[in-house]
Design a protein around this motif. Structure first.
Motif, PDB file in Angstrom:
ATOM      1  N   ARG A  39      -1.000 -10.070  -4.146  1.00  0.00           N
ATOM      2  CA  ARG A  39      -1.349 -11.514  -3.997  1.00  0.00           C
ATOM      3  C   ARG A  39      -2.682 -11.689  -4.607  1.00  0.00           C
ATOM      4  O   ARG A  39      -3.568 -10.775  -4.482  1.00  0.00           O
ATOM      5  CB  ARG A  39      -1.254 -12.015  -2.609  1.00  0.00           C
ATOM      6  CG  ARG A  39      -0.134 -11.893  -1.861  1.00  0.00           C
ATOM      7  CD  ARG A  39      -0.116 -12.105  -0.463  1.00  0.00           C
ATOM      8  NE  ARG A  39      -0.635 -13.291   0.162  1.00  0.00           N
ATOM      9  CZ  ARG A  39       0.151 -14.319   0.353  1.00  0.00           C
ATOM     10  NH1 ARG A  39       1.680 -14.224   0.185  1.00  0.00           N
ATOM     11  NH2 ARG A  39      -0.365 -15.395   0.622  1.00  0.00           N
ATOM     12  N   ARG A  40      -2.919 -12.889  -5.117  1.00  0.00           N
ATOM     13  CA  ARG A  40      -4.318 -13.342  -5.524  1.00  0.00           C
ATOM     14  C   ARG A  40      -5.197 -13.573  -4.254  1.00  0.00           C
ATOM     15  O   ARG A  40      -4.492 -14.315  -3.522  1.00  0.00           O
ATOM     16  CB  ARG A  40      -4.044 -14.453  -6.628  1.00  0.00           C
ATOM     17  CG  ARG A  40      -3.726 -13.987  -7.855  1.00  0.00           C
ATOM     18  CD  ARG A  40      -3.693 -15.061  -8.954  1.00  0.00           C
ATOM     19  NE  ARG A  40      -3.366 -14.687 -10.247  1.00  0.00           N
ATOM     20  CZ  ARG A  40      -3.691 -15.496 -11.267  1.00  0.00           C
ATOM     21  NH1 ARG A  40      -4.365 -16.690 -10.984  1.00  0.00           N
ATOM     22  NH2 ARG A  40      -3.274 -15.104 -12.525  1.00  0.00           N
ATOM     23  N   THR A  41      -6.398 -13.311  -4.697  1.00  0.00           N
ATOM     24  CA  THR A  41      -7.444 -13.532  -3.293  1.00  0.00           C
ATOM     25  C   THR A  41      -7.783 -14.993  -3.536  1.00  0.00           C
ATOM     26  O   THR A  41      -7.785 -15.700  -4.467  1.00  0.00           O
ATOM     27  CB  THR A  41      -8.592 -12.797  -3.864  1.00  0.00           C
ATOM     28  OG1 THR A  41      -8.380 -11.409  -3.766  1.00  0.00           O
ATOM     29  CG2 THR A  41      -9.758 -13.061  -2.600  1.00  0.00           C
TER      30      THR A  41
ATOM     31  N   ARG B  96      -3.044  -8.476   0.972  1.00  0.00           N
ATOM     32  CA  ARG B  96      -2.950  -8.542  -0.430  1.00  0.00           C
ATOM     33  C   ARG B  96      -1.402  -7.798  -0.855  1.00  0.00           C
ATOM     34  O   ARG B  96      -0.718  -8.367  -1.641  1.00  0.00           O
ATOM     35  CB  ARG B  96      -3.904  -7.809  -1.446  1.00  0.00           C
ATOM     36  CG  ARG B  96      -5.035  -8.791  -1.693  1.00  0.00           C
ATOM     37  CD  ARG B  96      -6.060  -7.916  -2.236  1.00  0.00           C
ATOM     38  NE  ARG B  96      -5.975  -7.209  -3.431  1.00  0.00           N
ATOM     39  CZ  ARG B  96      -5.793  -7.829  -4.700  1.00  0.00           C
ATOM     40  NH1 ARG B  96      -6.202  -9.047  -4.725  1.00  0.00           N
ATOM     41  NH2 ARG B  96      -5.530  -7.232  -5.871  1.00  0.00           N
TER      42      ARG B  96
END
Length: 349
Positions: free
Chosen positions: A172-174, A328
């Protein structure tokens, strides 16, 4: 061929875990060296009075007549250098073992090279710490460098474990909340290093007030003057009381902001599977670290408690990285995917 690569990866997983734990030990020995005022126990680098072992007093007097030999402090400093050198060998071993896998799909070769670069820079900062006579800018960067090595080792270990299971799933994108909390943590760690390197740990007496005041006299410009000179050396610091008080108070405020950031993360994800428990651990570690900081002030910074505060910073950093990792990858469903091997796409030269 498959068995060889599989065994190599298993060894890398073990070695990066050893490297993570060893880095934490090196950092604690470094903190001990600092707290017993042994940072200049040897006035030169990489040897001690020109020797790889602590020499006798006669040789030390001939080599550096202006710096009397204190055997205990010299040995503390050299022990720190010896084990830091061993850590460098561990990093080199990780890179060497990973070389045949560098073109393998999913292998974190870039992180391995970054770790190597950071450990080289960290060694240079170790030398500058001595040659620049404990200049606080260098001491603080040396601390942050040690934390960088620790977290890179830990992240590499997690990546290698993931590579054994499911290397192709994208993380996942931060988001803003995680990025904000990470910046607050980095800032607070840097402030902690600045407090230590400027000997401002007990600049404030008492808690929650500081020297009997809620907002004492502060000299922020001098306390955060990043180009000050150090004179003969910076042992025990050179800043006046108001400047040290300013550093200490900013560190306290930073702790409050970090607590808000961590609490915001916990409130946002406390019901999310795979992330609630790691974040609860982070909240607990933060609370423990805050209590240790308060105890250091109230009890006038005893050695054992100061070391525990350093250990708390290490634990909080690793806990945060682990929680971030879980968000993430775990929440994205990495481990619910069918097991895959990293070696299914091995590129053979």
């Amino acid at each position: 061929m498959y068995d060889i690569y599989e065994r190599r990866l298993k060894w890398l997983v073990r070695l990066t875990l050893i490297g993570t734990l060893f880095t934490a030990a090196v950092m604690l020995v470094g903190a001990w060296t600092r707290l017993v005022d042994a940072g200049l126990g040897c006035p030169d680098w990489p040897g001690c009075y020109g020797k790889l072992l602590v020499p006798d007093n006669d040789h030390a007097t001939l080599r550096h007549p202006d710096v009397p030999l204190e055997p205990f402090k010299a040995w503390v400093e050299m022990i720190h250098r010896y084990i830091a050198s061993l850590l460098g060998l561990v990093v080199l071993s990780v890179v060497a073992l990973g070389w045949p896998l560098r073109k393998t799909s999913g292998y974190p070769w870039g992180i391995s090279l970054t770790l190597l670069a950071v450990i080289i820079v960290q060694g240079a900062f170790g030398a500058f710490t001595v040659t620049l006579r404990l200049w606080p800018q260098v001491v603080t960067l040396h601390l942050l460098g040690g934390l960088s090595v620790l977290l890179l080792f830990f992240w590499l270990h997690l990546r290698l474990r993931r590579a054994q299971r499911s290397p192709t799933i994208e993380p996942r994108r931060t988001n803003f909340l995680w990025a904000m909390a990470a910046c607050l943590l980095i800032g607070q760690l840097a402030l902690g290093g600045w407090v230590s390197s400027n000997y401002a740990g007990i600049a404030c007496q008492g808690f929650p007030t500081c020297n009997g005041q809620w907002w004492p006299e502060l000299d922020l410009s001098e306390g955060f003057h990043l180009t000050q000179t150090v004179g003969p050396n910076y042992l025990h610091g050179q800043l006046h009381a108001d400047a040290r008080t300013a550093i200490h108070m900013v560190h306290r405020l930073g702790a409050i902001l970090l607590g808000v950031g961590i609490l915001a993360l916990w409130l946002r994800y406390r019901h999310a599977q795979h992330i609630a428990k790691p974040l609860t651990l982070v909240v607990s570690l933060y609370a423990l670290q805050a209590l240790l900081g308060i105890a250091n002030v109230v009890l006038w910074l005893p050695l054992w408690l100061a070391l525990l505060h350093t250990a708390g910073a290490i634990a909080l950093s690793m806990g945060f990285i682990w929680a971030w990792w879980c968000w993430r990858y775990h929440e994205a469903g990495v481990y619910s995917a069918p097991p895959r091997t990293i070696y299914s796409n091995v590129i053979v030269d």
